[in-house]
Design a protein around this motif. Structure first.
Motif, PDB file in Angstrom:
ATOM      1  N   ILE A  67       0.868  -1.293  -0.029  1.00 24.46           N
ATOM      2  CA  ILE A  67      -0.124   0.085   0.166  1.00 24.46           C
ATOM      3  C   ILE A  67       0.885   1.310  -0.091  1.00 24.46           C
ATOM      4  O   ILE A  67       1.986   1.232   0.453  1.00 24.46           O
ATOM      5  CB  ILE A  67      -1.058  -0.142   1.325  1.00 24.46           C
ATOM      6  CG1 ILE A  67      -1.782  -1.165   1.239  1.00 24.46           C
ATOM      7  CG2 ILE A  67      -1.635   1.247   1.257  1.00 24.46           C
ATOM      8  CD1 ILE A  67      -2.683  -1.399   2.487  1.00 24.46           C
ATOM      9  N   GLY A  68       0.399   2.473  -0.768  1.00 25.66           N
ATOM     10  CA  GLY A  68       1.400   3.579  -0.867  1.00 25.66           C
ATOM     11  C   GLY A  68       2.284   3.640  -1.755  1.00 25.66           C
ATOM     12  O   GLY A  68       3.100   4.379  -1.729  1.00 25.66           O
ATOM     13  N   VAL A  69       2.558   2.730  -2.549  1.00 29.02           N
ATOM     14  CA  VAL A  69       3.519   2.626  -3.515  1.00 29.02           C
ATOM     15  C   VAL A  69       2.931   2.682  -5.151  1.00 29.02           C
ATOM     16  O   VAL A  69       2.135   2.318  -5.292  1.00 29.02           O
ATOM     17  CB  VAL A  69       4.342   1.406  -3.360  1.00 29.02           C
ATOM     18  CG1 VAL A  69       5.364   1.389  -4.542  1.00 29.02           C
ATOM     19  CG2 VAL A  69       4.846   1.046  -2.202  1.00 29.02           C
ATOM     20  N   ARG A  70       3.519   3.810  -5.570  1.00 25.83           N
ATOM     21  CA  ARG A  70       2.921   4.299  -6.905  1.00 25.83           C
ATOM     22  C   ARG A  70       3.367   3.394  -8.190  1.00 25.83           C
ATOM     23  O   ARG A  70       2.960   3.777  -9.336  1.00 25.83           O
ATOM     24  CB  ARG A  70       3.141   5.746  -7.133  1.00 25.83           C
ATOM     25  CG  ARG A  70       2.542   6.644  -6.260  1.00 25.83           C
ATOM     26  CD  ARG A  70       2.744   8.161  -6.738  1.00 25.83           C
ATOM     27  NE  ARG A  70       3.758   8.708  -5.791  1.00 25.83           N
ATOM     28  CZ  ARG A  70       4.507   9.799  -6.032  1.00 25.83           C
ATOM     29  NH1 ARG A  70       4.582  10.212  -7.054  1.00 25.83           N
ATOM     30  NH2 ARG A  70       5.266  10.281  -5.089  1.00 25.83           N
ATOM     31  N   TRP A  71       4.227   2.431  -7.923  1.00 23.69           N
ATOM     32  CA  TRP A  71       5.071   1.678  -8.946  1.00 23.69           C
ATOM     33  C   TRP A  71       4.617   0.373  -8.691  1.00 23.69           C
ATOM     34  O   TRP A  71       4.598  -0.063  -7.533  1.00 23.69           O
ATOM     35  CB  TRP A  71       6.352   2.228  -9.499  1.00 23.69           C
ATOM     36  CG  TRP A  71       7.151   2.246  -7.993  1.00 23.69           C
ATOM     37  CD1 TRP A  71       7.519   0.811  -7.646  1.00 23.69           C
ATOM     38  CD2 TRP A  71       7.384   3.256  -7.080  1.00 23.69           C
ATOM     39  NE1 TRP A  71       8.449   1.302  -6.423  1.00 23.69           N
ATOM     40  CE2 TRP A  71       8.066   2.719  -6.437  1.00 23.69           C
ATOM     41  CE3 TRP A  71       6.866   4.369  -7.321  1.00 23.69           C
ATOM     42  CZ2 TRP A  71       8.377   3.455  -5.117  1.00 23.69           C
ATOM     43  CZ3 TRP A  71       7.217   5.267  -5.925  1.00 23.69           C
ATOM     44  CH2 TRP A  71       7.980   4.742  -5.293  1.00 23.69           C
ATOM     45  N   ARG A  72       4.817  -0.525  -9.715  1.00 22.90           N
ATOM     46  CA  ARG A  72       4.552  -1.875  -9.461  1.00 22.90           C
ATOM     47  C   ARG A  72       5.572  -2.487  -8.381  1.00 22.90           C
ATOM     48  O   ARG A  72       6.865  -2.427  -8.489  1.00 22.90           O
ATOM     49  CB  ARG A  72       4.559  -2.857 -10.593  1.00 22.90           C
ATOM     50  CG  ARG A  72       3.360  -2.335 -11.492  1.00 22.90           C
ATOM     51  CD  ARG A  72       3.658  -3.418 -13.031  1.00 22.90           C
ATOM     52  NE  ARG A  72       3.806  -4.481 -12.703  1.00 22.90           N
ATOM     53  CZ  ARG A  72       4.194  -5.511 -13.570  1.00 22.90           C
ATOM     54  NH1 ARG A  72       4.049  -5.139 -14.946  1.00 22.90           N
ATOM     55  NH2 ARG A  72       4.228  -6.639 -13.500  1.00 22.90           N
ATOM     56  N   SER A  73       5.186  -2.989  -7.472  1.00 21.95           N
ATOM     57  CA  SER A  73       6.197  -3.569  -6.189  1.00 21.95           C
ATOM     58  C   SER A  73       7.123  -4.717  -6.528  1.00 21.95           C
ATOM     59  O   SER A  73       7.929  -4.808  -6.089  1.00 21.95           O
ATOM     60  CB  SER A  73       5.455  -3.658  -4.878  1.00 21.95           C
ATOM     61  OG  SER A  73       4.624  -4.841  -5.064  1.00 21.95           O
ATOM     62  N   ASP A  74       6.755  -5.259  -7.708  1.00 20.03           N
ATOM     63  CA  ASP A  74       7.760  -6.574  -8.093  1.00 20.03           C
ATOM     64  C   ASP A  74       8.922  -5.872  -8.698  1.00 20.03           C
ATOM     65  O   ASP A  74       9.865  -6.696  -8.913  1.00 20.03           O
ATOM     66  CB  ASP A  74       7.087  -7.256  -9.067  1.00 20.03           C
ATOM     67  CG  ASP A  74       6.564  -6.581 -10.512  1.00 20.03           C
ATOM     68  OD1 ASP A  74       6.212  -5.721 -10.396  1.00 20.03           O
ATOM     69  OD2 ASP A  74       6.164  -7.456 -11.443  1.00 20.03           O
ATOM     70  N   TYR A  75       9.131  -4.771  -9.015  1.00 18.14           N
ATOM     71  CA  TYR A  75      10.380  -4.171  -9.230  1.00 18.14           C
ATOM     72  C   TYR A  75      11.168  -3.327  -8.283  1.00 18.14           C
ATOM     73  O   TYR A  75      12.036  -2.632  -8.379  1.00 18.14           O
ATOM     74  CB  TYR A  75      10.240  -2.991 -10.561  1.00 18.14           C
ATOM     75  CG  TYR A  75       9.603  -3.544 -11.756  1.00 18.14           C
ATOM     76  CD1 TYR A  75       9.851  -4.631 -12.136  1.00 18.14           C
ATOM     77  CD2 TYR A  75       8.509  -2.861 -12.294  1.00 18.14           C
ATOM     78  CE1 TYR A  75       9.378  -5.199 -13.639  1.00 18.14           C
ATOM     79  CE2 TYR A  75       7.810  -3.187 -13.452  1.00 18.14           C
ATOM     80  CZ  TYR A  75       8.336  -4.393 -14.019  1.00 18.14           C
ATOM     81  OH  TYR A  75       7.815  -5.112 -15.171  1.00 18.14           O
ATOM     82  N   ILE A  76      10.851  -3.797  -7.041  1.00 14.69           N
ATOM     83  CA  ILE A  76      11.245  -3.150  -5.797  1.00 14.69           C
ATOM     84  C   ILE A  76      12.179  -4.266  -4.919  1.00 14.69           C
ATOM     85  O   ILE A  76      11.426  -5.265  -4.706  1.00 14.69           O
ATOM     86  CB  ILE A  76      10.328  -2.364  -4.972  1.00 14.69           C
ATOM     87  CG1 ILE A  76       9.708  -1.438  -5.678  1.00 14.69           C
ATOM     88  CG2 ILE A  76      11.084  -1.917  -3.507  1.00 14.69           C
ATOM     89  CD1 ILE A  76       8.502  -0.692  -4.666  1.00 14.69           C
ATOM     90  N   ALA A  77      13.340  -4.321  -4.922  1.00 14.73           N
ATOM     91  CA  ALA A  77      13.900  -5.236  -4.403  1.00 14.73           C
ATOM     92  C   ALA A  77      13.857  -5.075  -2.736  1.00 14.73           C
ATOM     93  O   ALA A  77      14.042  -5.969  -2.037  1.00 14.73           O
ATOM     94  CB  ALA A  77      15.614  -5.194  -4.600  1.00 14.73           C
ATOM     95  N   GLY A  78      13.830  -3.717  -2.088  1.00 22.61           N
ATOM     96  CA  GLY A  78      13.534  -3.524  -0.747  1.00 22.61           C
ATOM     97  C   GLY A  78      13.371  -1.970  -0.729  1.00 22.61           C
ATOM     98  O   GLY A  78      13.504  -1.031  -1.514  1.00 22.61           O
TER      99      GLY A  78
END
Length: 163
Positions: A117-128
């Protein structure tokens, strides 16, 4: 060897008000922004090619790749030239950043998983995500960002293969 498993160095940069990071070992160099040579019919985030020491390097507007508004160039705009491991090879890319800040160490214990929640981009591209006094730093998983739907970039250097 123990320190390398508990701590890693990252280059931090901004896209708008958001702070991002990539592992320092993938950063080849940081360049002043120059307009790249345009490539017809490329995806909107592919700005074109830039000559980097005699090699054509695709320049990516990371803001567009992450679903944000396009980069507005300022005197602080930089291009991070990266060697991104993707599948069985290394992809050279130039990422446009609004501003590059510093190299910082993060302990593994500081790195949290990406919130849903609260993330403006697809979270699968976020390592951490790392918490800091001034807010959060988002660590980008470059291999995922440029391997899934980034196949247009991969095909710039090698022909597309059918699996």
């Amino acid at each position: 060897m123990a320190s390398s498993s508990s701590e890693a160095q990252f280059v931090t940069f901004s896209l708008g008000e958001e702070i991002f990071a990539v592992p320092v070992e993938v950063v080849r160099e940081i360049l002043d922004h120059e307009e790249p040579f345009k490539i017809p019919h490329g995806p909107d985030y592919l700005l074109g090619l830039r000559d980097v020491r005699g090699h054509g390097v695709p320049v990516i507007d990371l803001r567009l790749r992450l679903g944000m508004t396009g980069t507005e160039k300022t005197p602080h705009t930089r291009i991070l030239v990266l060697d991104v491991p993707v599948a069985d090879r290394v992809l050279a890319l130039g990422l446009v950043a609004d501003r590059v800040y510093e190299v910082v160490p993060f302990n593994r214990s500081q790195v949290e998983t990406a919130p849903d929640i609260g993330v403006r981009w697809r979270s699968d591209y976020i390592a951490g995500v790392v918490r800091r006094e001034s807010g959060f730093v988002v660590i980008i998983d470059l291999a995922r960002l440029f391997s899934d739907s980034g196949s247009a970039l991969v095909s710039l250097e090698t022909p597309a293969r059918v699996a």
